[in-house]
Design a protein around this motif. Structure first.
Motif, PDB file in Angstrom:
ATOM      1  N   ARG A  31      64.698  23.631 -12.043  1.00 13.48           N
ATOM      2  CA  ARG A  31      63.461  22.862 -12.170  1.00 13.48           C
ATOM      3  C   ARG A  31      62.213  23.739 -12.111  1.00 13.48           C
ATOM      4  N   ASP A  32      62.348  24.940 -11.585  1.00 14.31           N
ATOM      5  CA  ASP A  32      61.196  25.838 -11.500  1.00 14.31           C
ATOM      6  C   ASP A  32      60.994  26.676 -12.758  1.00 14.31           C
ATOM      7  N   PHE A  33      61.903  26.541 -13.715  1.00 11.28           N
ATOM      8  CA  PHE A  33      61.763  27.349 -14.937  1.00 11.28           C
ATOM      9  C   PHE A  33      60.949  26.599 -15.989  1.00 11.28           C
ATOM     10  N   GLY A  34      61.525  25.642 -16.644  1.00 15.40           N
ATOM     11  CA  GLY A  34      60.774  24.799 -17.571  1.00 15.40           C
ATOM     12  C   GLY A  34      60.351  25.435 -18.870  1.00 15.40           C
ATOM     13  N   GLY A  35      60.844  26.649 -19.189  1.00 12.54           N
ATOM     14  CA  GLY A  35      60.439  27.309 -20.419  1.00 12.54           C
ATOM     15  C   GLY A  35      61.371  27.000 -21.584  1.00 12.54           C
ATOM     16  N   THR A  36      61.060  27.560 -22.736  1.00 17.90           N
ATOM     17  CA  THR A  36      61.891  27.398 -23.932  1.00 17.90           C
ATOM     18  C   THR A  36      62.914  28.523 -24.000  1.00 17.90           C
ATOM     19  N   ILE A  37      64.106  28.177 -24.481  1.00 15.23           N
ATOM     20  CA  ILE A  37      65.220  29.129 -24.517  1.00 15.23           C
ATOM     21  C   ILE A  37      65.854  29.112 -25.901  1.00 15.23           C
ATOM     22  N   LEU A  38      66.000  30.292 -26.494  1.00 12.19           N
ATOM     23  CA  LEU A  38      66.717  30.449 -27.754  1.00 12.19           C
ATOM     24  C   LEU A  38      67.913  31.363 -27.528  1.00 12.19           C
ATOM     25  N   VAL A  39      69.099  30.887 -27.915  1.00  9.64           N
ATOM     26  CA  VAL A  39      70.315  31.697 -27.871  1.00  9.64           C
ATOM     27  C   VAL A  39      70.689  32.049 -29.301  1.00  9.64           C
ATOM     28  N   VAL A  40      70.735  33.338 -29.622  1.00 12.89           N
ATOM     29  CA  VAL A  40      71.060  33.793 -30.975  1.00 12.89           C
ATOM     30  C   VAL A  40      72.492  34.303 -30.971  1.00 12.89           C
ATOM     31  N   GLU A  41      73.347  33.687 -31.792  1.00 10.28           N
ATOM     32  CA  GLU A  41      74.753  34.057 -31.856  1.00 10.28           C
ATOM     33  C   GLU A  41      75.136  34.373 -33.299  1.00 10.28           C
ATOM     34  N   ARG A  42      75.673  35.556 -33.500  1.00  8.78           N
ATOM     35  CA  ARG A  42      76.006  36.009 -34.850  1.00  8.78           C
ATOM     36  C   ARG A  42      77.234  35.303 -35.408  1.00  8.78           C
ATOM     37  N   ASP A  43      78.159  34.847 -34.548  1.00  3.33           N
ATOM     38  CA  ASP A  43      79.388  34.183 -35.000  1.00  3.33           C
ATOM     39  C   ASP A  43      79.658  32.961 -34.131  1.00  3.33           C
ATOM     40  N   PRO A  44      79.188  31.789 -34.528  1.00  2.00           N
ATOM     41  CA  PRO A  44      79.364  30.600 -33.700  1.00  2.00           C
ATOM     42  C   PRO A  44      80.800  30.109 -33.607  1.00  2.00           C
ATOM     43  N   THR A  45      81.734  30.732 -34.356  1.00  2.00           N
ATOM     44  CA  THR A  45      83.150  30.399 -34.157  1.00  2.00           C
ATOM     45  C   THR A  45      83.713  31.140 -32.942  1.00  2.00           C
ATOM     46  N   TYR A  46      83.042  32.206 -32.516  1.00  2.00           N
ATOM     47  CA  TYR A  46      83.459  33.041 -31.381  1.00  2.00           C
ATOM     48  C   TYR A  46      84.873  33.600 -31.569  1.00  2.00           C
ATOM     49  N   GLU A  47      85.286  33.764 -32.824  1.00  2.00           N
ATOM     50  CA  GLU A  47      86.657  34.190 -33.110  1.00  2.00           C
ATOM     51  C   GLU A  47      86.994  35.524 -32.462  1.00  2.00           C
ATOM     52  N   PHE A  48      86.036  36.452 -32.476  1.00  2.00           N
ATOM     53  CA  PHE A  48      86.314  37.792 -31.964  1.00  2.00           C
ATOM     54  C   PHE A  48      85.587  38.088 -30.653  1.00  2.00           C
ATOM     55  N   ALA A  49      84.965  37.082 -30.069  1.00  2.00           N
ATOM     56  CA  ALA A  49      84.271  37.279 -28.798  1.00  2.00           C
ATOM     57  C   ALA A  49      85.271  37.567 -27.692  1.00  2.00           C
ATOM     58  N   SER A  50      84.863  38.375 -26.720  1.00  2.00           N
ATOM     59  CA  SER A  50      85.726  38.634 -25.567  1.00  2.00           C
ATOM     60  C   SER A  50      86.081  37.334 -24.860  1.00  2.00           C
ATOM     61  N   THR A  51      85.155  36.379 -24.859  1.00  2.00           N
ATOM     62  CA  THR A  51      85.408  35.071 -24.244  1.00  2.00           C
ATOM     63  C   THR A  51      86.640  34.405 -24.825  1.00  2.00           C
ATOM     64  N   SER A  52      86.854  34.562 -26.127  1.00  2.00           N
ATOM     65  CA  SER A  52      87.979  33.902 -26.797  1.00  2.00           C
ATOM     66  C   SER A  52      89.301  34.592 -26.541  1.00  2.00           C
ATOM     67  N   HIS A  53      89.257  35.823 -26.044  1.00  2.00           N
ATOM     68  CA  HIS A  53      90.485  36.580 -25.810  1.00  2.00           C
ATOM     69  C   HIS A  53      90.801  36.761 -24.328  1.00  2.00           C
ATOM     70  N   THR A  54      90.035  36.089 -23.487  1.00  2.00           N
ATOM     71  CA  THR A  54      90.206  36.274 -22.057  1.00  2.00           C
ATOM     72  C   THR A  54      91.497  35.646 -21.551  1.00  2.00           C
ATOM     73  N   ASN A  55      91.976  36.147 -20.407  1.00  2.00           N
ATOM     74  CA  ASN A  55      93.124  35.548 -19.738  1.00  2.00           C
ATOM     75  C   ASN A  55      92.707  34.628 -18.600  1.00  2.00           C
TER      76      ASN A  55
END
Length: 399
Positions: A31-55
């Protein structure tokens, strides 16, 4: 590619996988932030992201106090996910707490385990140091030839559904007004004195002004930092995972066993999972996911069949290779602001610890952006200053 909704944002996050989404979610709920946030992602499928290959594993078995506390909050977050999300539709996340089993085959490492166990116990972890006889009594399926001892913790240590947490962080962030953009940051414009990032340039040609720049680019972290004339020791390295079936299933759960060879294995539902680095563990190209099939036959299967003789007869079900965002200095995270480019924030170099640390690290970075300090847990030991000084963060329990 769609155009961004605005020409200026309070926070621009590069990378929308686990960490980009974590930072965005924690910021959006503050609640103390209130600013604008943009997330830029080059591959929204996340096919090769480390997140997609995690255990999706979590452990408290670290030697450094701050790493233990980071994972303890991670366990708290997982177990109370619905309450943290403040959404009755959010699912309960099960933490399968069969623990890590660190096996020691040298007196030196056995003593390191003993010392680490004392630190973990002081902080409330359930780690126990076991003799070979105690290991055999609890888990008679191991071949313990050459093993001098082990550490094991069955409290808040095991694996969990990280993919669901990731999905909910993105969903809740969007609902709170965070903008996720399919594009790629290809350049950074610094202020004339070089002390701030003024804007980012996108592959689509857009130029976006930003108040704070957050590097959540995973294995591409060094590439992103270089745009701001910053050098960090993070590179992509391959890590292999194998899912296999056993002709003779074990009569109880297999803890996440870290064999002295460097191969690890654990139960995975009705199957089993094993993983390891390649023998020649060096940086690879960002797009290099070429699979070395000899690693299973020549490295992994011989180790698991030796350590667990019931695994003599197994059938490989699935396998994949992903990238660690590997910090070559000390294999620990780089968190917080740069010492010169003051609005450039690092969330990088997790070296395989990323998913389990994402709740605490995302919360901490959001606090830093909002307040200019860490409020919940002091993450300053992970700061960039040690990178500039080439001073290692000492953590003895790195897999």
């Amino acid at each position: 590619m769609p155009a961004p909704e605005h020409k200026s944002y309070d926070v621009v996050i590069v990378g929308g996988a686990m960490y980009g989404s974590s930072v965005a979610w924690w910021l959006s709920r503050n609640r103390d932030f209130g600013g604008t946030i943009l997330v830029v992602e080059r591959d929204p499928t996340y096919e090769f992201a480390s997140t997609s290959h995690t255990n999706s594993c979590i452990r408290q078995q670290f030697s450094a106090e701050v790493n233990i506390r980071v994972s303890q909050f991670g366990a708290e977050f997982i177990k109370n996910f619905r309450e943290f999300m403040q959404d009755n539709e959010a699912p309960d996340i099960l933490l399968q707490s069969y623990g890590y089993m660190y096996l020691a085959d040298t007196p030196e490492f056995n003593e390191t385990l003993r010392t680490s166990q004392l630190v973990q116990t002081r902080l409330g972890a359930g780690t126990k140091h076991l003799s070979p006889e105690e290991i055999a009594q609890a888990y008679p399926f191991y071949n313990l030839d050459g093993i001098l001892g082990a550490n094991h913790n069955q409290v808040d240590e095991g694996y969990f559904d990280g993919g669901t947490i990731f999905d909910w962080w993105r969903k809740a962030s969007r609902a709170a007004g965070v903008e996720f953009l399919h594009d790629e940051v290809v350049g950074v414009d610094l202020a004339p004195d070089g002390r701030r990032v003024d804007a980012v340039r996108l592959a689509s040609g857009e130029v976006i002004s930003c108040g704070t720049f957050v590097n959540c680019a995973g294995p591409r972290a060094a590439q992103t930092a270089a745009m701001a004339k910053i050098d960090i020791p993070v590179e992509p390295r391959k890590r292999y995972t194998f899912i296999f079936d056993a002709a003779e299933p074990l009569d109880r759960d297999l803890p996440l066993t870290i064999d002295p060879s460097g191969v690890h294995m654990r139960s995975d539902g009705r199957y089993y999972l094993a993983g390891c680095p390649p023998d020649h563990d060096t940086a690879v190209g960002y797009e290099d996911f070429l699979f070395d099939h000899s690693i299973w036959e020549e490295k992994v299967w011989p180790v698991i069949a030796t350590r667990v003789p019931a695994f003599e007869r197994v059938k490989l079900i699935n396998s994949w290779v992903g990238h660690y965002a590997f910090n070559t200095l000390d294999q620990n995270a780089i968190i917080g602001p740069h010492d010169h480019v003051e609005n450039f924030i690092f969330v990088n170099g997790f070296s395989g610890h990323g998913l389990q640390q994402s709740p605490a690290m995302g919360r901490g970075v959001a606090e830093w952006i909002t307040y200019g300090t860490y409020k919940s847990l002091d993450l300053s030991p992970f700061g960039y200053g040690r990178i500039a000084r080439a001073e290692k963060f000492v953590e003895k329990a790195v897999i």
